[in-house]
Design a protein around this motif. Structure first.
Motif, PDB file in Angstrom:
ATOM      1  N   VAL A 131       1.084  -1.647   0.394  1.00  0.00           N
ATOM      2  CA  VAL A 131      -0.163   0.200  -0.186  1.00  0.00           C
ATOM      3  C   VAL A 131       0.989   1.452   0.236  1.00  0.00           C
ATOM      4  CG1 VAL A 131      -1.929   1.269   1.091  1.00  0.00           C
ATOM      5  CG2 VAL A 131      -1.809  -1.127   1.171  1.00  0.00           C
ATOM      6  N   LEU A 141      -2.995   0.434  -3.904  1.00  0.00           N
ATOM      7  CA  LEU A 141      -2.601  -0.906  -3.554  1.00  0.00           C
ATOM      8  C   LEU A 141      -2.085  -1.675  -5.073  1.00  0.00           C
ATOM      9  CD1 LEU A 141      -3.160  -3.550  -1.380  1.00  0.00           C
ATOM     10  CD2 LEU A 141      -5.441  -3.508  -3.034  1.00  0.00           C
ATOM     11  N   THR A 150      -3.616   0.501  -8.234  1.00  0.00           N
ATOM     12  CA  THR A 150      -5.117   0.172  -8.309  1.00  0.00           C
ATOM     13  C   THR A 150      -5.687   1.118  -7.273  1.00  0.00           C
ATOM     14  OG1 THR A 150      -6.050  -1.467  -8.764  1.00  0.00           O
ATOM     15  CG2 THR A 150      -8.308   0.246  -7.740  1.00  0.00           C
ATOM     16  N   SER A 151      -6.480   2.120  -6.634  1.00  0.00           N
ATOM     17  CA  SER A 151      -7.299   3.728  -6.197  1.00  0.00           C
ATOM     18  C   SER A 151      -7.759   2.920  -4.833  1.00  0.00           C
ATOM     19  CB  SER A 151      -7.621   4.171  -6.144  1.00  0.00           C
ATOM     20  OG  SER A 151      -7.735   5.477  -5.742  1.00  0.00           O
ATOM     21  N   ILE A 152      -7.341   2.639  -3.559  1.00  0.00           N
ATOM     22  CA  ILE A 152      -8.388   1.810  -2.404  1.00  0.00           C
ATOM     23  C   ILE A 152      -8.746   2.987  -1.584  1.00  0.00           C
ATOM     24  CG2 ILE A 152      -7.312  -0.068  -2.865  1.00  0.00           C
ATOM     25  CD1 ILE A 152      -5.812   0.544   0.076  1.00  0.00           C
TER      26      ILE A 152
END
Length: 158
Positions: A131, A141, A150-152
């Motif tokens: 992260v 992530l 990927t946006s979390i």
């Protein structure tokens, strides 16, 4: 109220005892050339220090340091994470770099991590999940060792 005070007294006693014990064990190391150290990590028997001048590493418990910047195009290293044989370095404005050879070389890669991202925090879990906390893109992530991000979490207000 008495429970809270008792809890607070227990915590303060722990901190005082811990501080006293730990303080007695510190020995000043040489450090990498008087540079401001922004991040530290350990992988095996190697200590890594992130500075505005890149990565420096020590294999003798901090007695001596060498620059380890091969492949870094942004040397403002402010975060590290270790996952298996991978060492991740987060940079201020240059994204994430990974080394698979104990810091001998670094590669920037990863789909989904915006160019120029200021990565200020990294944490690794298991053998492939990482992260990244960023200034401008929130949390990202990677579940495959930094290859894809990927946006979390949306951007944080502050």
């Amino acid at each position: 109220m008495k429970k809270n005070l008792k809890w607070l007294a227990t915590i303060m006693t722990f901190f005082l005892v811990s501080y006293h014990t730990a303080h007695a064990q510190w020995v000043q190391a040489n450090g990498p050339g008087g540079l401001n150290i922004m991040a530290l990590c350990v992988s095996g028997a190697t200590i890594f220090a992130g500075t505005r001048d890149g990565v420096h590493r020590s294999t003798d418990n901090g007695a001596s340091w060498t620059a380890a910047n091969s492949g870094l195009t942004n040397t403002n290293v402010v975060a590290f994470a270790v996952s298996g044989n991978n060492i991740f370095a987060g940079t201020n404005g240059g994204g994430v770099y990974v080394s698979t050879d104990n810091g001998a070389s670094w590669a920037q890669f990863g789909t989904g991590l915006p160019a120029g991202s200021g990565v200020t925090a990294l944490v690794a879990s298991g053998t492939g999940s990482v992260v990244a906390g960023t200034w401008d893109e929130g949390f990202l992530l990677s579940v495959n060792g930094g290859k894809n991000w990927t946006s979390i979490g949306s951007r944080l207000n502050n």
